[in-house]
Write a protein that holds these residues in place. Structure first.
Motif, short mmCIF file in Angstrom:
data_model
loop_
_atom_site.label_atom_id
_atom_site.label_comp_id
_atom_site.label_asym_id
_atom_site.label_seq_id
_atom_site.Cartn_x
_atom_site.Cartn_y
_atom_site.Cartn_z
N LYS A 134 1.20 3.52 -5.74
CA LYS A 134 1.45 3.38 -4.30
C LYS A 134 1.43 4.74 -3.61
O LYS A 134 1.89 5.74 -4.17
CB LYS A 134 2.81 2.73 -4.06
N THR A 135 0.95 4.78 -2.39
CA THR A 135 1.10 5.97 -1.55
C THR A 135 2.56 6.10 -1.17
O THR A 135 3.23 5.11 -0.86
CB THR A 135 0.24 5.84 -0.29
N ASP B 37 0.82 -1.21 0.00
CA ASP B 37 0.00 0.00 0.00
C ASP B 37 0.86 1.27 0.00
O ASP B 37 0.59 2.21 -0.74
CB ASP B 37 -0.90 0.04 1.25
N THR B 38 1.90 1.29 0.87
CA THR B 38 2.70 2.49 1.09
C THR B 38 4.18 2.18 0.92
O THR B 38 4.67 1.17 1.43
CB THR B 38 2.46 3.06 2.50
N VAL C 42 -1.89 9.80 -6.76
CA VAL C 42 -1.09 9.23 -5.68
C VAL C 42 -0.83 10.30 -4.62
O VAL C 42 -0.45 11.43 -4.95
CB VAL C 42 0.24 8.69 -6.23
N SER C 43 -1.01 9.95 -3.36
CA SER C 43 -0.73 10.86 -2.26
C SER C 43 0.74 10.75 -1.86
O SER C 43 1.29 9.65 -1.78
CB SER C 43 -1.60 10.52 -1.04
#
Length: 382
Positions: free
Chosen positions: A117-118, A94-95, A143-144
């Motif tokens: 992906k973050t 996820d990150t 994306v963050s």
């Protein structure tokens, strides 16, 4: 449960990220660990967190790592840029915590963004080198990017709940490093050992030297410009030796918001992983009555020319920040190896920047070529 890849797991950011993951095992799963050559520590991390993948610098280090792992360990071992990109793009992740030092982290970060992906970003060189390309790709992929640097995390927190159009300027705080009050006449005698003694923060060698020259603040200036979409001329560096105020944001009505806390990277790391929630990580609140006073002053660009060079690179833009960053990396390691003096760091960077022909409308390939050219040019003049 968030599944995490850590690019740079054996550095200070990576180790603190693992401490948070250990404290909250029901929230975070470590899927991949990426290191360079610290295989003893990486082997311990693998046995503690059982990631599916671990990556090191090259094949020799991969063989050495396998020999340190117990029989029956199922962790796949890879190496090199291909391995780093694999770790950054794993389907179940996820990150991606981007904590590698220097330019080597950029390809993996770009690959992670392309994979959706973050990003929890501690590798400031990624945005210094290719900020416009990175932020454009993140926007296109939705994306963050959450900042891990304490200063950028502070800015991010001060912006929450406010309109970006109301922002007047960013006030980027700076401890001043170990030589804030040292006479300029003594700079030529500064040794690597002396420069590695930072008064407030415990960091890796490269970033500690950058803090001593104030280049670290210059890199953060360029990073903030890209991360928050604020022109460099509206970012002000303020020396704050206590390192309690991690940065501030000023708004057009004269209001100034500051984020404060003890000097510990775990706060920013935890916030980047749990946003918008805040985790109880056991951090103390500053004892303000004991601290008594907080001090602020302007940086001295004559005594710390690296910061002046960073302002210049930010003003020029395009490929110049990548050139400055590359020259700085080579010069810092030359200083650590005692091949040049402390004052020579800024001198070599300035000479390489003066030699560079800036490329307008640069592509990502242009950025990588500028980085390669600057490293070679710096080595030639060392």
């Amino acid at each position: 449960m968030k599944s995490i890849t850590i690019l740079g797991s054996t550095g200070s950011i990576g180790q603190n990220t693992l401490r948070i993951a250990h404290k909250f095992p029901e929230r975070f799963r470590i899927e991949a660990l990426v290191a360079d050559t610290s295989i003893d520590l990486l082997a311990k991390q693998i046995q503690a967190f059982l990631p599916g993948l671990a990556v090191v610098r090259d094949e020799a280090h991969a063989r050495a790592l396998r020999e340190k792992l117990p029989a029956g360990c199922d962790t796949e071992i890879r190496f090199g840029e291909a391995g780093r990109i694999q770790a950054a793009t794993l389907a179940g992740v996820d990150t991606v915590v981007a904590a590698m030092v220097g330019a080597a982290g950029l390809p993996a970060v770009m690959a992670a963004i392309e994979a959706g992906k973050t990003i929890a970003l501690a590798n400031k060189e990624t945005l210094v080198m290719a900020g416009s390309h990175v932020m454009r790709a993140a926007q296109e992929r939705q994306v963050s990017i959450f900042p891990i640097d304490s200063e950028h995390s502070a800015i991010f927190q001060c912006l929450q709940g406010n309109r970006h159009s109301d922002l007047d300027r960013i006030l980027l705080t700076c401890s001043g490093g170990p030589f804030r009050t040292l006479a300029a006449s003594e700079f030529a005698a500064i040794t690597p050992e002396r420069a590695l003694c930072h008064p407030n923060w415990s960091m890796g060698k490269k970033i500690t030297i950058d803090s001593a020259t104030l280049m670290n603040k210059g890199l953060e200036l360029i990073e903030a410009h890209h991360l928050f979409g604020v022109p460099a001329e509206r970012i002000e560096v303020v020396v704050h030796p206590e390192s309690i105020v991690h940065s501030m944001v000023a708004y057009r009505d004269g209001s100034v918001m500051a984020q404060m806390g003890v000097a510990d990277m775990k706060t920013a790391i935890a916030y980047s992983l749990s946003y918008p929630e805040r985790l109880d990580i056991g951090q103390p609140i500053p004892n303000f009555s004991s601290i008594g006073s907080l001090h602020f002053e302007a940086p001295d660009l004559e005594r710390f020319p690296c910061l002046r060079l960073a302002f210049e690179a930010a003003r020029i833009g395009e490929t110049m920040p990548a050139v400055m960053n590359a020259a700085n990396e080579v010069a810092v390691y030359a200083f650590l190896e005692r091949r040049i003096g402390f004052l020579d760091i800024a001198d070599r960077i300035g000479r390489v920047m003066a030699d560079h022909r800036v490329l307008s409308h640069s592509t990502l390939d242009d950025v990588f070529e500028a980085d390669r050219w600057a490293r070679q040019r710096t080595r030639e003049i060392l």
